[in-house]
Design a protein around this motif. Structure first.
Motif, PDB file in Angstrom:
ATOM      1  N   THR A 263     -26.900   0.453 -36.828  1.00  0.00           N
ATOM      2  CA  THR A 263     -25.500   0.052 -36.820  1.00  0.00           C
ATOM      3  C   THR A 263     -25.380  -1.364 -36.266  1.00  0.00           C
ATOM      4  O   THR A 263     -26.277  -1.867 -35.587  1.00  0.00           O
ATOM      5  CB  THR A 263     -24.673   1.001 -35.943  1.00  0.00           C
ATOM      6  N   GLY A 264     -24.259  -1.995 -36.557  1.00  0.00           N
ATOM      7  CA  GLY A 264     -24.050  -3.349 -36.047  1.00  0.00           C
ATOM      8  C   GLY A 264     -24.999  -4.339 -36.687  1.00  0.00           C
ATOM      9  O   GLY A 264     -25.292  -4.276 -37.878  1.00  0.00           O
TER      10      GLY A 264
ATOM     11  N   LYS B  21     -22.154  -5.625 -27.928  1.00  0.00           N
ATOM     12  CA  LYS B  21     -21.344  -5.793 -29.137  1.00  0.00           C
ATOM     13  C   LYS B  21     -22.205  -5.785 -30.390  1.00  0.00           C
ATOM     14  O   LYS B  21     -21.740  -5.390 -31.473  1.00  0.00           O
ATOM     15  CB  LYS B  21     -20.541  -7.097 -29.046  1.00  0.00           C
TER      16      LYS B  21
ATOM     17  N   GLU C 258     -20.837  -3.596 -33.677  1.00  0.00           N
ATOM     18  CA  GLU C 258     -20.133  -4.259 -34.782  1.00  0.00           C
ATOM     19  C   GLU C 258     -21.039  -5.277 -35.460  1.00  0.00           C
ATOM     20  O   GLU C 258     -21.720  -6.057 -34.794  1.00  0.00           O
ATOM     21  CB  GLU C 258     -18.877  -4.954 -34.232  1.00  0.00           C
ATOM     22  N   GLN C 259     -21.031  -5.260 -36.782  1.00  0.00           N
ATOM     23  CA  GLN C 259     -21.846  -6.204 -37.551  1.00  0.00           C
ATOM     24  C   GLN C 259     -21.200  -7.579 -37.533  1.00  0.00           C
ATOM     25  O   GLN C 259     -20.034  -7.731 -37.891  1.00  0.00           O
ATOM     26  CB  GLN C 259     -21.971  -5.717 -38.993  1.00  0.00           C
TER      27      GLN C 259
ATOM     28  N   TRP D   1     -23.297 -12.839 -32.871  1.00  0.00           N
ATOM     29  CA  TRP D   1     -22.269 -12.842 -31.842  1.00  0.00           C
ATOM     30  C   TRP D   1     -22.594 -13.812 -30.709  1.00  0.00           C
ATOM     31  O   TRP D   1     -21.709 -14.243 -29.973  1.00  0.00           O
ATOM     32  CB  TRP D   1     -22.096 -11.445 -31.255  1.00  0.00           C
TER      33      TRP D   1
END
Length: 341
Positions: A291-292, A305, A309-310, A325
């Motif tokens: 994920t992300g 983070k 989140e991608q 990020w």
């Protein structure tokens, strides 16, 4: 080119392309939302580890992805025409005439049962009004243009009678026979010695100057990109993670994956007997992508983070975008050396 890339219109635009492979074990998102633009007279390099989706992107642009692979969404625009809306018969007219491709291994791309004149003449007869005799003479001219000696004799040679470099030149001649607007070169110098590599790349540059062809160069060789490309896109696990003008990317890479690739390139100023830095970990299983951010398990800068989140491709200015990020600063000086100083 006299106009800037910003002012010009791309010859080939790939927009949010998704090409998936539907296997018995699950769906592999080999290309997962890729955006690329290739301009006339320019070369775009696409780099990344094996399995990152580079070659599938090129095959998708040619609409040559074989089952169980399938283009599931996106747009592939040749000028303003979406190639994904064409019938197979219409697409056959675009291949060779508007889109050419140099495949990764010429020995498997050339039919061993036929002399090299056959693929050359086939392309010319399919896309021009030439007679067979005219197509034969043009084939001889093309072989001479790509640097094959005695083209009158070699036009009747079979692939096994040619060296690797000569077979690659034949593939270039076939790809350029109808002066396509876009040439996709998939690892054009793989398995060739350094001298032949230099000759092939010089040939592509010369032909590009003559015809204004846009080149999409797929490679894992960063040195080749530095010498031959104006723009470079870095792919990881099916996604473009960074894209920039080539000088900007080599001077100021912002994605940790790109930074890791550049640190691993051998350099003359690298301390002797000291191993090259490597990127820790392994490429994720495409059937079980994290994920992300897909690079987070190998990243030295990952934060919470990154798992949640991608990251999107963020604009950094001057055509430089990066999907991270953190956007860490880059230095070729090892961290322990910096700390000691």
């Amino acid at each position: 080119m006299t106009e800037s890339l910003e002012a010009a219109s791309p010859v080939l635009s790939i927009r949010n392309l998704k090409t998936h492979f539907f296997t018995d074990l699950g769906v592999v998102p080999a290309v997962d939302g890729v955006d690329l633009e290739v301009f006339a007279g320019q070369t775009l390099g696409v780099v990344g580890e094996s399995g990152c989706g580079k070659s599938v992107t090129g095959l998708s642009a040619m609409r040559l992805v074989a089952p169980p692979g399938k283009i599931v969404s996106g747009e592939i625009l040749l000028r303003d025409e979406n190639l994904l809306t064409l019938t197979e018969k219409e697409m056959q007219q675009r291949r060779g005439r508007d889109l050419g491709m140099i495949f990764q291994e010429p020995m498997t791309s050339l039919d061993p049962l036929y002399p090299v004149r056959d693929p050359l003449m086939e392309a010319l007869l399919a896309h021009t009004a030439m007679t067979k005799q005219e197509a034969l003479q043009e084939s001889i001219r093309l072989l001479g243009a790509v640097g094959i000696p005695n083209p009158e004799k070699r036009v009747n040679s079979y692939p096994h009678e040619l060296s690797g470099g000569m077979r690659q030149r034949v593939m270039i001649a076939v790809a350029l026979s109808c002066k396509p607007a876009v040439l996709i070169a998939d690892e054009p110098t793989t398995a060739l010695d350094v001298t032949v590599q230099a000759q092939i790349l010089a040939l592509l540059r010369d032909l590009q100057k003559e015809t204004g062809t846009a080149i999409l160069m797929i490679t894992h060789n960063l040195g080749l990109v530095a010498e031959n490309c104006q723009t470079v896109a870095v792919m990881y696990a099916g996604k473009v993670v960074e894209k920039a003008p080539v000088r900007t990317l080599f001077k100021n890479p912002r994605h940790p994956y790109t930074q890791g690739l550049l640190r691993a390139v051998p350099r003359l100023d690298h301390p002797p007997k000291q191993p090259l830095p490597t990127i820790p970990g392994m490429v994720p299983n495409p059937l079980r992508l994290p994920t992300g951010c897909r690079f987070r398990s190998r990243c030295l800068f990952a934060i919470d983070k990154c798992a949640a989140e991608q990251p999107p491709l963020a604009e950094l200015g001057g055509g430089h975008v990066s999907a991270c990020w953190v956007q860490p600063e880059f230095s070729l000086v090892p961290s322990e050396t910096r700390a000691a100083s």
